[in-house]
Design an enzyme around this catalytic site. Sequence first.
Site, PDB file in Angstrom:
ATOM      1  N   SER A 114      39.165  37.724  45.328  1.00  0.00           N
ATOM      2  CA  SER A 114      39.979  38.854  45.764  1.00  0.00           C
ATOM      3  C   SER A 114      39.123  39.821  46.568  1.00  0.00           C
ATOM      4  CB  SER A 114      40.645  39.524  44.550  1.00  0.00           C
ATOM      5  OG  SER A 114      41.672  40.402  44.946  1.00  0.00           O
ATOM      6  N   GLU A 213      43.924  32.918  50.705  1.00  0.00           N
ATOM      7  CA  GLU A 213      44.853  33.142  49.597  1.00  0.00           C
ATOM      8  C   GLU A 213      45.231  34.616  49.624  1.00  0.00           C
ATOM      9  OE1 GLU A 213      44.369  34.995  46.587  1.00  0.00           O
ATOM     10  OE2 GLU A 213      42.440  35.765  47.221  1.00  0.00           O
ATOM     11  N   HIS A 280      45.340  34.106  43.168  1.00  0.00           N
ATOM     12  CA  HIS A 280      45.785  35.069  42.157  1.00  0.00           C
ATOM     13  C   HIS A 280      46.854  34.518  41.216  1.00  0.00           C
ATOM     14  CE1 HIS A 280      43.837  37.862  44.967  1.00  0.00           C
ATOM     15  NE2 HIS A 280      43.886  38.779  44.036  1.00  0.00           N
TER      16      HIS A 280
END
Length: 309
Positions: A114, A213, A280
């Site tokens: 992330s 992502e 995630h």
Amino acid sequence: MLTDDCLRPPVLRPGDTVMLVSPSGPTRPERVARGIELLTGWGLRPVLAPNGYARQGYLAGGDELRAADLNAAFADPEVRGVLCTRGGYGAQRVVDLVDMAAVRRDPKVVAGFSDITALQFALWRGARLASVHGPGAAWLDDRTPPRSAESLHAALMTTEPVTVAAVADEETFGVRVPGRAEGRLLGGNLCLITASIGTPDMPDLTGAVLLVEEVQEPPYKVDRMLTQLRRCGALEGVAGVAVGQFTDCADGWETTAADVLTERLGDLGVPVLGGLPIGHGVGQLTVPVGTPAILDSDAGTLTVSPAVR
């Protein structure tokens, strides 16, 4: 064949000390406690960084505190791994303060994802350090079940290649352009990739397999980010694209994130493979970044060389 000229840290072994750092957003002690339990069960010795639970609004403490924890971990010869508790926001604010000489002098495995994409890009630029894209140490069993733990363990504590197969249940499974590509796996969170454009840390993606992502970004924002990558030339020369989880990326429009990914990536003339459980979503798996990879869209697999030696 791709030259494997990245800096690989030593594999983690039972008894090794790993420092849990929070370079981005504030973390939850109860989730970190679960992560500590998990790591201890692997024979590791997790130690929370001095400012690991700090909080300053949406940041895990001030920039100086977060940078100090990173540099303390990189400088301590007893610490063999640097595991980020979570993402959130804030890593970009401290990456210019990281002591890259210490990283190069005593390379350690760094794991996170992330917002940690910003740190991994900086470590790649400053030290050519291969790292690990995987769950944070603030562990949540509902999202990261046993298969997620096994995947992270394998990437940190073995030197075997990592293979991730596309999963039909993933929303991006239909995003596919056939073919086979070889290249260094680079990337991570799409927001952080595009936020790195124009900075020293944006990697040259020529010949690379790009990993993307995302979470909680509506399709039009996914479109905007991919379009920015196209317009600035970042995708020119990319060897292939590995598409991970695009979690909670619906906003009520008929067009989905998968539709956008198919449109904006499908005409690049390179293999594209969606449906990879990396990101995630539930069942997140771990992959090395910075090391050679093979993207086989026909077989539905991404195989990546280890980040550790």
